[in-house]
Motif scaffolding. Sequence first.
Motif, PDB file in Angstrom:
ATOM      1  N   UNK A  49       0.826  -1.208   0.000  1.00  0.00           N
ATOM      2  CA  UNK A  49       0.000   0.000   0.000  1.00  0.00           C
ATOM      3  C   UNK A  49       0.860   1.259   0.000  1.00  0.00           C
ATOM      4  N   UNK A  50       1.983   1.213   0.711  1.00  0.00           N
ATOM      5  CA  UNK A  50       2.853   2.397   0.745  1.00  0.00           C
ATOM      6  C   UNK A  50       3.514   2.641  -0.607  1.00  0.00           C
ATOM      7  N   UNK A  51       3.606   1.623  -1.464  1.00  0.00           N
ATOM      8  CA  UNK A  51       4.195   1.776  -2.799  1.00  0.00           C
ATOM      9  C   UNK A  51       3.189   2.333  -3.805  1.00  0.00           C
ATOM     10  N   UNK A  52       1.900   2.298  -3.456  1.00  0.00           N
ATOM     11  CA  UNK A  52       0.873   2.827  -4.350  1.00  0.00           C
ATOM     12  C   UNK A  52       0.752   4.332  -4.136  1.00  0.00           C
ATOM     13  N   UNK A  53       0.401   5.093  -5.171  1.00  0.00           N
ATOM     14  CA  UNK A  53       0.275   6.549  -5.014  1.00  0.00           C
ATOM     15  C   UNK A  53      -0.743   6.936  -3.933  1.00  0.00           C
ATOM     16  N   UNK A  54      -1.892   6.277  -3.919  1.00  0.00           N
ATOM     17  CA  UNK A  54      -2.912   6.486  -2.885  1.00  0.00           C
ATOM     18  C   UNK A  54      -3.641   5.172  -2.681  1.00  0.00           C
ATOM     19  N   UNK A  55      -4.218   5.008  -1.486  1.00  0.00           N
ATOM     20  CA  UNK A  55      -5.018   3.809  -1.257  1.00  0.00           C
ATOM     21  C   UNK A  55      -6.282   3.931  -2.107  1.00  0.00           C
ATOM     22  N   UNK A  56      -6.597   2.911  -2.867  1.00  0.00           N
ATOM     23  CA  UNK A  56      -7.777   2.979  -3.738  1.00  0.00           C
ATOM     24  C   UNK A  56      -9.060   3.255  -2.953  1.00  0.00           C
ATOM     25  N   UNK A  57      -9.904   4.111  -3.526  1.00  0.00           N
ATOM     26  CA  UNK A  57     -11.173   4.448  -2.891  1.00  0.00           C
ATOM     27  C   UNK A  57     -12.195   3.336  -3.077  1.00  0.00           C
ATOM     28  N   UNK A  58     -12.048   2.557  -4.143  1.00  0.00           N
ATOM     29  CA  UNK A  58     -12.984   1.466  -4.424  1.00  0.00           C
ATOM     30  C   UNK A  58     -12.229   0.148  -4.456  1.00  0.00           C
ATOM     31  N   UNK A  59     -12.969  -0.944  -4.324  1.00  0.00           N
ATOM     32  CA  UNK A  59     -12.351  -2.272  -4.312  1.00  0.00           C
ATOM     33  C   UNK A  59     -11.547  -2.495  -5.582  1.00  0.00           C
ATOM     34  N   UNK A  60     -10.335  -3.046  -5.404  1.00  0.00           N
ATOM     35  CA  UNK A  60      -9.488  -3.329  -6.556  1.00  0.00           C
ATOM     36  C   UNK A  60      -8.582  -4.514  -6.261  1.00  0.00           C
TER      37      UNK A  60
END
Length: 161
Positions: A49-60
């Motif tokens: 999650x820290x490697x992603x730009x932002x935590x997704x707002x919707x399920x992915x």
Amino acid sequence: MKTQSFGQTPGPSENELDSMLVKTSPTLFDRSTKEAAFLKRMLEMRRILSALPTKPAKACLVFVKGETTAAPLGQRPIGKGLTVGRGADSDWQFEVNRQRLSNRHFRIERSGSEYVLTDLNSTNGTLLNEIPGRIKSCLLRDGDFIHAGGCTFLFIAGEGG
């Protein structure tokens, strides 16, 4: 639809998880096998999650690792459903060198507020987290790792899930 639950219960709250992770020490994984596996999985989820730009707002679904790679390589929203495999009729297609991922390997479908993982009669099966044995169908929880055909995926329920 009949699903396997594997005795899954809701995990600890974010505050409880943060407290456990702050207390990590060299002896952390001397705990029971089940507890250590859960904590290792949560640490890995946090790293991804820290490697992603932002935590997704919707399920992915996040593609975490292939047979020769070990970094978050992409993510796809699930929406009402998402089929993963090598074939042209899969929503998310992967070319896997050793061809262990089936043409239509697994599917995730939204059922009300829950998400159900179903193996699509794949040749090599679909595994969930550290649970031994293939799954046929089961409910997903935020942070579950799906292993299929030499690939690893992370299910993220999104901010609302």
